[in-house]
Design a protein around this motif. Structure first.
Motif, short mmCIF file in Angstrom:
data_model
loop_
_atom_site.label_atom_id
_atom_site.label_comp_id
_atom_site.label_asym_id
_atom_site.label_seq_id
_atom_site.Cartn_x
_atom_site.Cartn_y
_atom_site.Cartn_z
N GLY A 55 -6.81 -6.04 9.17
CA GLY A 55 -6.73 -6.41 7.75
C GLY A 55 -6.86 -5.21 6.84
N LEU A 56 -7.78 -4.32 7.16
CA LEU A 56 -7.96 -3.12 6.33
C LEU A 56 -6.74 -2.20 6.42
CD1 LEU A 56 -11.71 -2.34 6.99
CD2 LEU A 56 -10.69 -3.22 4.88
N PHE A 57 -6.17 -2.05 7.61
CA PHE A 57 -4.96 -1.25 7.74
C PHE A 57 -3.81 -1.87 6.95
CE2 PHE A 57 -6.74 1.06 11.39
CZ PHE A 57 -6.29 2.33 11.08
N LEU A 58 -3.67 -3.19 7.00
CA LEU A 58 -2.61 -3.85 6.23
C LEU A 58 -2.80 -3.63 4.74
CD1 LEU A 58 -2.22 -7.20 8.19
CD2 LEU A 58 -0.56 -5.35 8.01
N LEU A 59 -4.04 -3.68 4.26
CA LEU A 59 -4.29 -3.42 2.84
C LEU A 59 -3.94 -2.00 2.45
CD1 LEU A 59 -7.64 -5.31 2.24
CD2 LEU A 59 -5.40 -5.85 1.27
N VAL A 60 -4.26 -1.04 3.31
CA VAL A 60 -3.94 0.36 3.02
C VAL A 60 -2.43 0.56 2.95
CG1 VAL A 60 -3.99 2.69 4.00
CG2 VAL A 60 -6.07 1.35 3.90
N PHE A 61 -1.70 0.00 3.93
CA PHE A 61 -0.25 0.15 3.93
C PHE A 61 0.39 -0.57 2.75
CE2 PHE A 61 -0.69 0.74 8.71
CZ PHE A 61 -0.71 2.13 8.59
N HIS A 62 -0.12 -1.74 2.40
CA HIS A 62 0.41 -2.49 1.26
C HIS A 62 0.19 -1.71 -0.03
CE1 HIS A 62 1.43 -5.88 -1.29
NE2 HIS A 62 0.31 -5.67 -1.96
N SER A 63 -1.00 -1.15 -0.18
CA SER A 63 -1.31 -0.38 -1.38
C SER A 63 -0.41 0.85 -1.50
CB SER A 63 -2.78 0.05 -1.34
OG SER A 63 -3.09 0.90 -2.40
N ALA A 64 -0.20 1.54 -0.40
CA ALA A 64 0.65 2.74 -0.43
C ALA A 64 2.11 2.38 -0.68
CB ALA A 64 0.51 3.51 0.88
N ARG A 65 2.55 1.27 -0.11
CA ARG A 65 3.96 0.87 -0.24
C ARG A 65 4.30 0.44 -1.66
NH1 ARG A 65 4.61 -3.04 3.85
NH2 ARG A 65 4.74 -1.28 5.25
N GLY A 67 2.83 1.50 -4.47
CA GLY A 67 2.57 2.51 -5.48
C GLY A 67 1.19 2.46 -6.10
N HIS A 68 0.27 1.73 -5.53
CA HIS A 68 -1.07 1.67 -6.10
C HIS A 68 -1.85 2.96 -5.89
CE1 HIS A 68 -0.65 -2.54 -7.04
NE2 HIS A 68 -0.30 -2.80 -5.78
N ASP A 69 -1.40 3.80 -4.98
CA ASP A 69 -2.10 5.05 -4.69
C ASP A 69 -1.47 6.24 -5.40
OD1 ASP A 69 -3.74 3.64 -3.02
OD2 ASP A 69 -2.54 4.05 -1.23
N ASP A 70 -0.41 6.02 -6.18
CA ASP A 70 0.24 7.12 -6.88
C ASP A 70 -0.64 7.62 -8.01
OD1 ASP A 70 2.35 6.75 -5.20
OD2 ASP A 70 3.54 5.60 -6.65
N ILE A 71 -0.57 8.91 -8.24
CA ILE A 71 -1.33 9.52 -9.34
C ILE A 71 -0.48 9.44 -10.59
CG2 ILE A 71 -2.38 11.63 -10.19
CD1 ILE A 71 -2.88 12.42 -7.28
N ASP A 72 -1.02 8.82 -11.62
CA ASP A 72 -0.30 8.72 -12.88
C ASP A 72 -0.45 10.02 -13.65
OD1 ASP A 72 0.43 6.08 -12.42
OD2 ASP A 72 -1.44 5.32 -13.29
N PRO A 73 0.59 10.45 -14.37
CA PRO A 73 0.46 11.68 -15.16
C PRO A 73 -0.51 11.43 -16.31
CG PRO A 73 2.57 10.63 -15.57
CD PRO A 73 1.91 9.88 -14.47
N PRO A 74 -1.19 12.48 -16.75
CA PRO A 74 -2.13 12.29 -17.88
C PRO A 74 -1.39 11.87 -19.13
CG PRO A 74 -2.09 14.59 -17.15
CD PRO A 74 -1.18 13.82 -16.27
N PRO A 75 -2.02 11.10 -20.00
CA PRO A 75 -1.35 10.67 -21.22
C PRO A 75 -0.99 11.86 -22.11
CG PRO A 75 -3.54 9.66 -21.00
CD PRO A 75 -3.36 10.59 -19.87
#
Length: 77
Positions: A55-65, A67-75
């Protein structure tokens, strides 16, 4: 998820339970000091540990797929 994937997952967990029971009996011998309740607890613990890690691996892969792990540029840049 498709039904065939769910069936494969259930079959994998069942096979894991049988494998753990056979390995435990073979490792400790037929005169092991573990009752049926102890073996049941051992098998349930191993299967639940595998389920939590999957379950934890699935959550990590889902998050990465998605874009939840992408770094947003500063405002303002």
């Amino acid at each position: 998820m498709s039904r065939s994937l769910i069936l494969w997952i259930v079959a994998a967990f069942a096979a894991l339970g049988v494998l753990l029971a056979v390995l435990m009996r073979g490792w400790m011998g037929p005169e092991m000091g573990v009752s049926g309740h102890g073996m049941f607890a051992f098998i349930i613990g191993a299967v639940l540990t595998l389920a939590v890690s999957m379950g934890l691996f699935l959550l990590v892969f889902h998050s990465a797929r998605h874009g939840h792990d992408d770094i947003d540029p500063p405002p303002g840049s």
